[in-house]
Design an enzyme around this catalytic site. Structure first.
Site, PDB file in Angstrom:
ATOM      1  N   TYR A 144      89.935 130.816 121.783  1.00 20.93           N
ATOM      2  CA  TYR A 144      88.746 130.774 122.617  1.00 20.93           C
ATOM      3  C   TYR A 144      87.649 130.091 121.826  1.00 20.93           C
ATOM      4  O   TYR A 144      87.389 130.449 120.673  1.00 20.93           O
ATOM      5  CB  TYR A 144      88.328 132.200 122.990  1.00 20.93           C
ATOM      6  CG  TYR A 144      87.072 132.292 123.827  1.00 20.93           C
ATOM      7  CD1 TYR A 144      87.092 131.972 125.181  1.00 20.93           C
ATOM      8  CD2 TYR A 144      85.866 132.712 123.276  1.00 20.93           C
ATOM      9  CE1 TYR A 144      85.935 132.058 125.956  1.00 20.93           C
ATOM     10  CE2 TYR A 144      84.710 132.816 124.038  1.00 20.93           C
ATOM     11  CZ  TYR A 144      84.757 132.481 125.376  1.00 20.93           C
ATOM     12  OH  TYR A 144      83.621 132.573 126.139  1.00 20.93           O
ATOM     13  N   ASP A 239      87.191 126.274 114.236  1.00 22.58           N
ATOM     14  CA  ASP A 239      86.217 127.165 114.865  1.00 22.58           C
ATOM     15  C   ASP A 239      86.210 128.445 114.039  1.00 22.58           C
ATOM     16  O   ASP A 239      87.085 129.303 114.181  1.00 22.58           O
ATOM     17  CB  ASP A 239      86.635 127.428 116.318  1.00 22.58           C
ATOM     18  CG  ASP A 239      85.707 128.413 117.019  1.00 22.58           C
ATOM     19  OD1 ASP A 239      84.916 129.087 116.326  1.00 22.58           O
ATOM     20  OD2 ASP A 239      85.799 128.522 118.254  1.00 22.58           O
ATOM     21  N   LYS A 267      77.716 133.849 114.831  1.00 29.60           N
ATOM     22  CA  LYS A 267      77.793 135.272 114.491  1.00 29.60           C
ATOM     23  C   LYS A 267      77.161 135.624 113.131  1.00 29.60           C
ATOM     24  O   LYS A 267      75.957 135.815 113.038  1.00 29.60           O
ATOM     25  CB  LYS A 267      79.239 135.744 114.568  1.00 29.60           C
ATOM     26  CG  LYS A 267      79.829 135.569 115.998  1.00 29.60           C
ATOM     27  CD  LYS A 267      81.117 136.302 116.163  1.00 29.60           C
ATOM     28  CE  LYS A 267      81.859 135.948 117.447  1.00 29.60           C
ATOM     29  NZ  LYS A 267      81.468 136.658 118.636  1.00 29.60           N
TER      30      LYS A 267
HETATM   31  N1  HOZ Z   1      83.594 136.468 123.658  1.00 31.36           N
HETATM   32  C1  HOZ Z   1      83.223 137.595 122.893  1.00 31.36           C
HETATM   33  C2  HOZ Z   1      84.343 138.166 122.142  1.00 31.36           C
HETATM   34  N2  HOZ Z   1      85.228 137.294 121.532  1.00 31.36           N
HETATM   35  C3  HOZ Z   1      82.613 138.686 123.725  1.00 31.36           C
HETATM   36  C4  HOZ Z   1      81.173 138.599 123.672  1.00 31.36           C
HETATM   37  C5  HOZ Z   1      80.437 139.771 124.343  1.00 31.36           C
HETATM   38  O1  HOZ Z   1      80.864 140.282 125.365  1.00 31.36           O
HETATM   39  O2  HOZ Z   1      79.407 140.108 123.830  1.00 31.36           O
END
Ligand code: HOZ
Length: 430
Positions: A144, A239, A267
């Site tokens: 992702y 990534d 992050k």
């Molecule tokens: N895409 C995020 C986890 N890989 C989730 C982000 C969220 O819901 O804060």
């Protein structure tokens, strides 16, 4: 456990926010729950609006590597905010954080800050396309890279959690330039990258997949990714939004000793404030405007609060032995959880690396998206609810990772192990 306030808030939120949430996974649908509304957090624990306390293994999906409300980060943000929160002009703190990132991450000679991981990845592929003059993006099933159009093909995280194959609103014309192949599959990798009919600009990957649950690459696979992309003049993008400053100070590329051309971060480098970054070889980065023709911009990019929180976080990570201690305790804990899984007799596989782990409810070794998808998500939901009832907050999806922070001490990890044993037993007895 009384969660009446959270329930009420969720009802209200649903009236004004789609699905009641600002990011789909946190809606907790796939685990048969409603979301907790968090009022505060400290160290390894979060407290919801009903006053229930949980040991937190979500850690804001990664940024809180030093635990919540770390005093140095709070102080840095408070001090910075008192002098203004955004100027839309350069600030000294951007140079400080950029220099720290350049120093830390092997591939990064120059770095551009943006506001999220999604912005970083979408900018990185635009740059790779601009630099190479080619169009096709190769990615891996179950990885992702945020929610930009080009990436919503066999994507992990919420896309996998909700079982959405692609997304309406993403034009066919765009995704026809995305080729998604199986993670850890050497044959498929070679076939794709050696295909002369494909006009491949870049290959983007999570060097450890963290959005189909934790899936660790074979070292030989990563090495082949590097050698083939180099041979074929394909820009290799790591990534590292999850793995950056997580597996090691220099990220997965330091951990595995494999250097990509471009790297995306997010992050941790913002210490819990909205941030992203992309960086890499200077000859590629110099193609970005204003030096080059590839356009990317943002009013809040390099925001002083995010820079201050990022600098404070990276300073904390520079403490001698930080990663040895963190990875060591996570590895011991993962070893014990593995044993608990085996003893329970359940079909459960624990994947782990550094301070990331996922328990998959399957009897298959999980090495790619197909094996991850073999997991019994109803069982994961049951496990999630069991753990929540005992004050442990896991990721509300089978296809995410559990994060351990430096604030998780023996007490928190012991409770995780004890409650996992109890939950697995309860599930096995059904
Ligand atoms: N895409 C995020 C986890 N890989 C989730 C982000 C969220 O819901 O804060």
């Amino acid at each position: 456990m009384n969660r009446a306030q959270s329930q009420q808030m969720f009802e209200k939120a649903c009236q004004v926010i789609p699905g009641g949430v600002n990011s789909p996974v946190r809606a907790c649908r796939s685990v048969g729950c409603e979301p907790l509304f968090i009022s505060s957090a400290q160290g390894a624990r979060v407290t919801d609006v009903d006053g229930n306390e949980y040991i937190d293994f979500v850690c804001s999906w990664g940024p809180m590597i030093g635990g919540h409300a770390h005093p140095d980060i709070v102080a840095a943000v408070e001090k910075t905010a008192a002098h203004g929160t955004s100027f839309g002009a350069p600030t000294p703190s951007e140079i400080s954080l950029a220099s720290m990132v350049v120093e830390a991450v092997p591939s990064i000679e120059k770095v551009r800050f943006v506001n999220s991981g999604t912005e970083a990845t979408m900018s990185a592929i635009r740059l790779a396309r601009g630099f190479t003059g080619k169009n096709v993006v190769v990615k891996f099933d179950g990885c992702y890279h945020g929610h930009a159009d080009s990436f919503l093909v066999k994507a992990g995280s919420g896309v996998a959690t909700l079982g959405i194959p692609g997304s309406p609103g993403v034009p066919e014309d765009i995704v026809k330039n995305t080729v998604s192949i199986a993670y850890n599959d050497m044959g498929m990798l070679e076939k794709t990258l050696l295909d002369d009919s494909l006009d491949i600009a870049c290959l983007i990957m999570e060097p450890v997949a963290g959005n189909m649950g934790c899936v660790v690459p074979e070292r030989a696979f990563l090495e082949r990714v590097r050698s083939l992309t180099r041979e074929r003049d394909i820009v290799l993008i790591f990534d590292e939004v999850i793995t950056g400053f997580r597996l090691a100070y220099g990220g997965a590329q330091e951990y595995f000793g494999i250097t990509p051309d471009l790297t995306c971060l997010g992050k941790i480098i913002g210490g819990g404030l909205p941030v992203g970054a992309y960086g890499g070889r200077a000859d590629i980065m110099d193609q970005i405007a204003p030096d080059g023709p590839v356009y990317q911009a943002g009013t809040l990019s390099g925001n002083p609060l995010a820079m201050a929180a990022g600098i404070a976080t990276l300073k904390m990570l520079q403490e001698p032995g930080f990663y040895e201690t963190l990875n060591g305790k996570a590895s011991d804990c993962a070893g014990r959880l593995k044993e608990i899984g085996v003893k329970s007799g359940l079909a459960v596989k624990l994947n782990h690396i550094g301070s990331l782990m996922t328990a998959f409810f399957t009897d298959q070794e999980v090495v790619d998206f197909d094996s991850a998808m073999s997991a019994d998500t109803d069982r994961y939901g049951e496990h999630f609810r069991n753990m929540l009832s005992q004050g442990i907050y896991l990721a509300p999806s089978q296809f995410e990772v559990a994060f351990i922070s430096s604030a998780h001490g023996p007490e928190e990890l012991k409770k995780l192990e004890k409650m996992t044993e109890w939950s697995f037993k309860k599930i096995a007895e059904k």
